[in-house]
Write a protein that holds these residues in place. Structure first.
Motif, short mmCIF file in Angstrom:
data_model
loop_
_atom_site.label_atom_id
_atom_site.label_comp_id
_atom_site.label_asym_id
_atom_site.label_seq_id
_atom_site.Cartn_x
_atom_site.Cartn_y
_atom_site.Cartn_z
N LYS A 66 -14.42 -1.12 -2.08
CA LYS A 66 -13.49 -1.78 -1.17
C LYS A 66 -14.16 -2.96 -0.49
O LYS A 66 -13.56 -4.01 -0.30
N LEU A 67 -15.42 -2.75 -0.10
CA LEU A 67 -16.18 -3.84 0.51
C LEU A 67 -16.37 -4.97 -0.49
O LEU A 67 -16.20 -6.15 -0.13
N GLY B 136 -5.51 0.10 -0.10
CA GLY B 136 -6.22 -1.11 -0.53
C GLY B 136 -5.53 -1.85 -1.66
O GLY B 136 -6.10 -2.80 -2.21
N ASP C 77 0.82 -1.21 0.00
CA ASP C 77 0.00 0.00 0.00
C ASP C 77 0.86 1.27 0.00
O ASP C 77 0.52 2.26 -0.65
N VAL D 178 -5.30 -5.62 -1.22
CA VAL D 178 -6.58 -6.32 -1.45
C VAL D 178 -6.80 -6.53 -2.94
O VAL D 178 -7.23 -7.61 -3.38
N ALA E 295 -7.07 -10.16 -4.69
CA ALA E 295 -8.26 -10.45 -5.47
C ALA E 295 -7.88 -10.89 -6.89
O ALA E 295 -8.41 -11.87 -7.43
N SER F 285 -14.45 -5.71 -2.99
CA SER F 285 -13.15 -6.36 -3.17
C SER F 285 -12.87 -7.35 -2.04
O SER F 285 -12.42 -8.47 -2.28
N ALA F 286 -13.15 -6.93 -0.81
CA ALA F 286 -12.93 -7.80 0.34
C ALA F 286 -13.81 -9.04 0.26
O ALA F 286 -13.37 -10.16 0.56
N ILE F 287 -15.06 -8.86 -0.18
CA ILE F 287 -15.98 -10.00 -0.30
C ILE F 287 -15.50 -10.96 -1.38
O ILE F 287 -15.53 -12.19 -1.20
N VAL G 198 -12.42 -11.47 -2.43
CA VAL G 198 -11.25 -12.19 -1.93
C VAL G 198 -11.66 -13.26 -0.92
O VAL G 198 -11.20 -14.40 -0.98
N ALA G 199 -12.55 -12.90 0.01
CA ALA G 199 -12.99 -13.85 1.03
C ALA G 199 -13.67 -15.06 0.41
O ALA G 199 -13.38 -16.21 0.77
N TYR H 229 -10.65 -8.34 -12.72
CA TYR H 229 -11.10 -7.65 -11.50
C TYR H 229 -11.59 -6.25 -11.83
O TYR H 229 -12.67 -5.83 -11.37
#
Length: 303
Positions: free
Chosen positions: A272-273, A218, A40, A221, A225, A275-277, A279-280, A254
Protein backbone atom coordinates in the motif's frame (compact mmCIF):
# COMPACT_ATOMS: atom_id res chain seq x y z
CA UNK A 1 12.55 -18.45 -13.24
CA UNK A 2 9.39 -20.54 -13.51
CA UNK A 3 8.20 -19.02 -10.22
CA UNK A 4 8.59 -15.53 -11.66
CA UNK A 5 6.67 -16.50 -14.80
CA UNK A 6 3.81 -17.89 -12.71
CA UNK A 7 3.82 -14.72 -10.61
CA UNK A 8 3.65 -12.59 -13.75
CA UNK A 9 0.79 -14.70 -15.11
CA UNK A 10 -1.10 -14.13 -11.86
CA UNK A 11 -0.29 -10.42 -12.16
CA UNK A 12 -1.72 -10.28 -15.69
CA UNK A 13 -4.93 -11.97 -14.53
CA UNK A 14 -5.32 -9.60 -11.58
CA UNK A 15 -4.40 -6.60 -13.73
CA UNK A 16 -7.06 -7.43 -16.33
CA UNK A 17 -9.81 -8.09 -13.79
CA UNK A 18 -8.95 -5.03 -11.71
CA UNK A 19 -8.63 -3.13 -14.98
CA UNK A 20 -12.44 -3.09 -15.22
CA UNK A 21 -12.43 -1.22 -11.90
CA UNK A 22 -9.79 1.15 -13.28
CA UNK A 23 -12.12 1.99 -16.19
CA UNK A 24 -14.72 2.99 -13.62
CA UNK A 25 -12.22 5.20 -11.79
CA UNK A 26 -11.19 6.71 -15.14
CA UNK A 27 -14.77 7.87 -15.76
CA UNK A 28 -15.01 9.82 -12.52
CA UNK A 29 -11.39 10.93 -12.14
CA UNK A 30 -10.56 11.85 -15.73
CA UNK A 31 -13.90 12.57 -17.39
CA UNK A 32 -15.95 13.94 -14.51
CA UNK A 33 -12.97 15.44 -12.64
CA UNK A 34 -14.20 13.93 -9.36
CA UNK A 35 -12.26 11.79 -6.88
CA UNK A 36 -14.97 9.25 -6.06
CA UNK A 37 -14.09 7.35 -2.89
CA UNK A 38 -17.17 5.16 -3.20
CA UNK A 39 -14.91 2.78 -5.13
CA UNK A 40 -13.45 1.06 -2.06
CA UNK A 41 -16.93 0.14 -0.88
CA UNK A 42 -18.61 -0.63 -4.21
CA UNK A 43 -15.76 -2.97 -5.22
CA UNK A 44 -16.25 -5.04 -2.06
CA UNK A 45 -20.03 -4.78 -2.54
CA UNK A 46 -19.74 -6.37 -5.99
CA UNK A 47 -17.61 -9.19 -4.62
CA UNK A 48 -19.86 -9.80 -1.60
CA UNK A 49 -23.07 -9.83 -3.64
CA UNK A 50 -21.54 -12.12 -6.26
CA UNK A 51 -20.28 -14.57 -3.62
CA UNK A 52 -23.61 -14.74 -1.79
CA UNK A 53 -25.55 -15.22 -5.04
CA UNK A 54 -23.27 -18.05 -6.16
CA UNK A 55 -22.82 -19.82 -2.82
CA UNK A 56 -26.07 -19.30 -0.96
CA UNK A 57 -28.46 -19.03 -3.90
CA UNK A 58 -26.76 -21.43 -6.31
CA UNK A 59 -27.08 -18.80 -9.02
CA UNK A 60 -25.43 -18.95 -12.43
CA UNK A 61 -22.09 -17.09 -12.06
CA UNK A 62 -22.79 -14.90 -15.11
CA UNK A 63 -26.11 -13.80 -13.66
CA UNK A 64 -24.38 -13.21 -10.33
CA UNK A 65 -21.99 -10.84 -12.12
CA UNK A 66 -24.94 -8.88 -13.52
CA UNK A 67 -26.40 -8.53 -10.03
CA UNK A 68 -22.99 -7.46 -8.69
CA UNK A 69 -22.88 -4.80 -11.42
CA UNK A 70 -26.38 -3.62 -10.47
CA UNK A 71 -25.32 -3.43 -6.81
CA UNK A 72 -22.34 -1.27 -7.76
CA UNK A 73 -24.63 0.98 -9.81
CA UNK A 74 -26.92 1.35 -6.79
CA UNK A 75 -23.95 2.42 -4.65
CA UNK A 76 -22.97 4.98 -7.29
CA UNK A 77 -26.56 6.23 -7.39
CA UNK A 78 -26.47 6.87 -3.62
CA UNK A 79 -23.27 8.91 -3.95
CA UNK A 80 -24.69 10.78 -6.93
CA UNK A 81 -27.93 11.48 -5.07
CA UNK A 82 -26.08 12.88 -2.06
CA UNK A 83 -23.89 15.02 -4.31
CA UNK A 84 -26.45 16.36 -6.78
CA UNK A 85 -29.63 16.63 -4.70
CA UNK A 86 -28.22 17.58 -1.30
CA UNK A 87 -25.12 19.33 -2.74
CA UNK A 88 -22.72 17.40 -0.53
CA UNK A 89 -19.18 17.69 -1.99
CA UNK A 90 -18.43 14.67 -4.19
CA UNK A 91 -15.46 13.49 -2.15
CA UNK A 92 -17.47 13.63 1.12
CA UNK A 93 -20.49 11.94 -0.50
CA UNK A 94 -18.19 9.12 -1.61
CA UNK A 95 -16.73 8.75 1.86
CA UNK A 96 -20.21 8.57 3.42
CA UNK A 97 -21.31 5.87 0.98
CA UNK A 98 -18.08 3.95 1.43
CA UNK A 99 -18.45 3.93 5.22
CA UNK A 100 -22.06 2.81 5.00
CA UNK A 101 -21.18 0.02 2.57
CA UNK A 102 -18.84 -1.58 5.12
CA UNK A 103 -21.81 -2.45 7.34
CA UNK A 104 -24.01 -3.30 4.36
CA UNK A 105 -21.41 -5.74 3.02
CA UNK A 106 -21.20 -7.44 6.43
CA UNK A 107 -24.98 -7.71 6.47
CA UNK A 108 -25.01 -9.23 2.98
CA UNK A 109 -22.41 -11.91 3.77
CA UNK A 110 -23.31 -12.43 7.43
CA UNK A 111 -19.60 -12.84 8.19
CA UNK A 112 -16.28 -11.31 7.18
CA UNK A 113 -15.64 -13.64 4.22
CA UNK A 114 -17.39 -16.19 2.01
CA UNK A 115 -15.38 -18.93 0.21
CA UNK A 116 -16.35 -20.20 -3.26
CA UNK A 117 -14.09 -23.26 -3.22
CA UNK A 118 -16.84 -25.73 -4.11
CA UNK A 119 -18.94 -23.38 -6.23
CA UNK A 120 -19.02 -23.02 -10.00
CA UNK A 121 -17.51 -19.83 -11.43
CA UNK A 122 -17.16 -18.42 -14.93
CA UNK A 123 -13.52 -19.54 -14.85
CA UNK A 124 -14.41 -23.14 -13.97
CA UNK A 125 -17.13 -23.17 -16.64
CA UNK A 126 -14.68 -21.93 -19.28
CA UNK A 127 -12.07 -24.50 -18.23
CA UNK A 128 -14.60 -27.33 -18.47
CA UNK A 129 -15.73 -26.12 -21.88
CA UNK A 130 -12.25 -25.65 -23.40
CA UNK A 131 -9.97 -27.86 -21.28
CA UNK A 132 -7.26 -25.21 -21.10
CA UNK A 133 -5.11 -24.18 -18.15
CA UNK A 134 -6.70 -22.11 -15.37
CA UNK A 135 -4.30 -19.20 -15.80
CA UNK A 136 -4.79 -19.03 -19.55
CA UNK A 137 -8.56 -19.30 -19.11
CA UNK A 138 -8.56 -16.42 -16.62
CA UNK A 139 -6.42 -14.29 -18.94
CA UNK A 140 -8.72 -14.96 -21.91
CA UNK A 141 -11.81 -14.14 -19.88
CA UNK A 142 -10.16 -10.97 -18.57
CA UNK A 143 -9.15 -9.85 -22.06
CA UNK A 144 -12.60 -10.55 -23.53
CA UNK A 145 -14.47 -8.69 -20.79
CA UNK A 146 -12.00 -5.78 -20.88
CA UNK A 147 -12.37 -5.46 -24.66
CA UNK A 148 -16.18 -5.58 -24.40
CA UNK A 149 -16.18 -2.87 -21.71
CA UNK A 150 -13.77 -0.64 -23.66
CA UNK A 151 -15.88 -0.95 -26.82
CA UNK A 152 -19.06 -0.27 -24.83
CA UNK A 153 -17.59 2.84 -23.16
CA UNK A 154 -16.17 4.07 -26.47
CA UNK A 155 -19.65 3.81 -27.99
CA UNK A 156 -21.44 5.24 -24.94
CA UNK A 157 -19.27 8.34 -24.63
CA UNK A 158 -19.65 8.97 -28.35
CA UNK A 159 -23.41 9.34 -27.97
CA UNK A 160 -25.16 12.59 -27.13
CA UNK A 161 -25.59 11.80 -23.44
CA UNK A 162 -22.03 10.44 -23.25
CA UNK A 163 -20.63 13.60 -24.82
CA UNK A 164 -22.63 15.62 -22.30
CA UNK A 165 -21.03 13.64 -19.45
CA UNK A 166 -17.55 14.33 -20.84
CA UNK A 167 -18.37 18.02 -21.33
CA UNK A 168 -19.61 18.27 -17.72
CA UNK A 169 -16.16 17.37 -16.48
CA UNK A 170 -14.41 19.70 -18.94
CA UNK A 171 -16.56 22.82 -18.47
CA UNK A 172 -19.67 22.46 -16.35
CA UNK A 173 -20.77 26.08 -16.74
CA UNK A 174 -20.55 25.89 -20.53
CA UNK A 175 -22.53 22.67 -20.87
CA UNK A 176 -25.16 23.96 -18.43
CA UNK A 177 -25.53 27.05 -20.62
CA UNK A 178 -26.32 24.67 -23.49
CA UNK A 179 -29.37 23.46 -21.57
CA UNK A 180 -27.88 20.20 -20.24
CA UNK A 181 -28.89 19.05 -16.77
CA UNK A 182 -25.43 18.60 -15.24
CA UNK A 183 -26.84 16.97 -12.11
CA UNK A 184 -28.22 14.20 -14.31
CA UNK A 185 -24.94 13.72 -16.19
CA UNK A 186 -23.00 13.54 -12.90
CA UNK A 187 -25.46 11.02 -11.52
CA UNK A 188 -25.25 8.85 -14.65
CA UNK A 189 -21.45 8.99 -14.67
CA UNK A 190 -21.26 7.89 -11.03
CA UNK A 191 -23.74 5.07 -11.65
CA UNK A 192 -21.83 3.77 -14.70
CA UNK A 193 -18.48 4.12 -12.93
CA UNK A 194 -19.50 2.17 -9.85
CA UNK A 195 -21.32 -0.40 -11.99
CA UNK A 196 -17.97 -1.20 -13.58
CA UNK A 197 -16.35 -1.29 -10.14
CA UNK A 198 -19.00 -3.73 -8.89
CA UNK A 199 -18.48 -5.91 -11.97
CA UNK A 200 -14.74 -5.94 -11.32
CA UNK A 201 -15.33 -6.91 -7.68
CA UNK A 202 -17.48 -9.84 -8.82
CA UNK A 203 -14.84 -10.97 -11.31
CA UNK A 204 -12.04 -10.79 -8.74
CA UNK A 205 -14.22 -12.66 -6.25
CA UNK A 206 -14.79 -15.52 -8.71
CA UNK A 207 -11.13 -15.55 -9.74
CA UNK A 208 -9.70 -15.74 -6.21
CA UNK A 209 -12.54 -18.04 -5.04
CA UNK A 210 -13.62 -15.95 -2.05
CA UNK A 211 -15.11 -12.61 -1.09
CA UNK A 212 -13.79 -10.63 1.85
CA UNK A 213 -15.09 -7.56 3.64
CA UNK A 214 -11.74 -5.80 3.11
CA UNK A 215 -11.18 -6.75 -0.52
CA UNK A 216 -11.86 -3.20 -1.73
CA UNK A 217 -9.50 -1.47 0.69
CA UNK A 218 -7.17 0.79 -1.28
CA UNK A 219 -8.98 0.20 -4.58
CA UNK A 220 -9.02 3.92 -5.39
CA UNK A 221 -5.22 4.04 -4.99
CA UNK A 222 -4.82 1.06 -7.34
CA UNK A 223 -7.10 2.78 -9.84
CA UNK A 224 -5.20 6.06 -9.73
CA UNK A 225 -1.85 4.29 -9.96
CA UNK A 226 -2.98 2.30 -13.02
CA UNK A 227 -4.36 5.41 -14.75
CA UNK A 228 -1.17 7.38 -14.14
CA UNK A 229 1.08 4.51 -15.28
CA UNK A 230 -0.99 4.05 -18.42
CA UNK A 231 -0.82 7.77 -19.20
CA UNK A 232 2.93 7.89 -18.73
CA UNK A 233 3.49 4.92 -21.07
CA UNK A 234 0.84 5.81 -23.67
CA UNK A 235 0.54 9.56 -23.15
CA UNK A 236 1.20 10.37 -26.81
CA UNK A 237 -1.95 8.51 -27.90
CA UNK A 238 -4.81 11.00 -28.07
CA UNK A 239 -7.89 8.99 -29.08
CA UNK A 240 -10.47 8.20 -26.43
CA UNK A 241 -10.29 4.48 -27.16
CA UNK A 242 -6.53 4.42 -26.65
CA UNK A 243 -6.90 6.25 -23.33
CA UNK A 244 -9.38 3.65 -22.10
CA UNK A 245 -7.01 0.91 -23.25
CA UNK A 246 -4.09 2.59 -21.48
CA UNK A 247 -6.03 2.45 -18.19
CA UNK A 248 -6.33 -1.35 -18.42
CA UNK A 249 -2.71 -1.74 -19.58
CA UNK A 250 -1.64 0.45 -16.66
CA UNK A 251 -3.48 -1.91 -14.31
CA UNK A 252 -1.65 -4.93 -15.75
CA UNK A 253 1.72 -3.18 -15.46
CA UNK A 254 0.94 -2.09 -11.90
CA UNK A 255 0.30 -5.68 -10.83
CA UNK A 256 3.34 -6.87 -12.75
CA UNK A 257 5.46 -4.38 -10.80
CA UNK A 258 3.90 -5.65 -7.57
CA UNK A 259 4.69 -9.25 -8.51
CA UNK A 260 8.32 -8.46 -9.33
CA UNK A 261 8.81 -6.41 -6.17
CA UNK A 262 7.34 -9.15 -3.97
CA UNK A 263 9.54 -11.75 -5.70
CA UNK A 264 12.52 -9.55 -4.83
CA UNK A 265 11.66 -9.94 -1.14
CA UNK A 266 9.51 -6.93 -0.31
CA UNK A 267 7.02 -7.42 2.51
CA UNK A 268 3.49 -7.61 0.98
CA UNK A 269 2.27 -5.46 3.89
CA UNK A 270 4.29 -2.58 2.42
CA UNK A 271 2.52 -2.71 -0.96
CA UNK A 272 0.00 0.00 0.00
CA UNK A 273 2.88 2.32 0.80
CA UNK A 274 4.54 1.45 -2.51
CA UNK A 275 1.27 2.16 -4.34
CA UNK A 276 0.96 5.55 -2.67
CA UNK A 277 4.56 6.41 -3.57
CA UNK A 278 4.04 5.36 -7.20
CA UNK A 279 0.94 7.55 -7.50
CA UNK A 280 2.61 10.51 -5.78
CA UNK A 281 5.72 10.33 -7.99
CA UNK A 282 3.69 9.87 -11.18
CA UNK A 283 1.51 12.87 -10.33
CA UNK A 284 4.50 15.03 -9.40
CA UNK A 285 6.56 14.29 -12.53
CA UNK A 286 4.25 16.10 -15.04
CA UNK A 287 4.12 19.19 -12.78
CA UNK A 288 7.89 19.28 -12.40
CA UNK A 289 8.40 18.78 -16.12
CA UNK A 290 6.00 21.64 -16.89
CA UNK A 291 7.80 23.97 -14.49
CA UNK A 292 11.16 22.97 -15.95
CA UNK A 293 9.99 23.68 -19.51
CA UNK A 294 8.54 27.02 -18.40
CA UNK A 295 11.83 27.97 -16.80
CA UNK A 296 13.73 27.03 -19.97
CA UNK A 297 11.38 29.12 -22.09
CA UNK A 298 12.66 32.27 -20.39
CA UNK A 299 15.89 33.90 -21.53
CA UNK A 300 18.28 36.01 -19.49
CA UNK A 301 17.00 39.16 -21.20
CA UNK A 302 13.32 38.45 -20.52
CA UNK A 303 10.59 36.43 -22.22
Amino acid sequence: MSGLILSLQDAVVQGLLWGIMVLGVYITYKLLDVADLTVDGSFALGGCVCAVMVVNRGMNPWLALLIATAAGMAAGAVTGFLHTVFEIPAILAGILTQIGLWSINLRIMGKSNVPLLKSETIMSQFIEMTGIDKQIASILIGVMIAVVMIVFLYWLFGTEIGSAMRATGNNEAMIRAQGVNTNLTKLLALIISNGLVGLSGGLVCQSQKYADIGMGTGAIVVGLAAIVIGEVLMGKLRSFGSKLTSAVIGSVIYYAIRAVVIRMGMDPNDMKLLSAIIVAIALCIPVMMRKWRLRRSYTEGGI
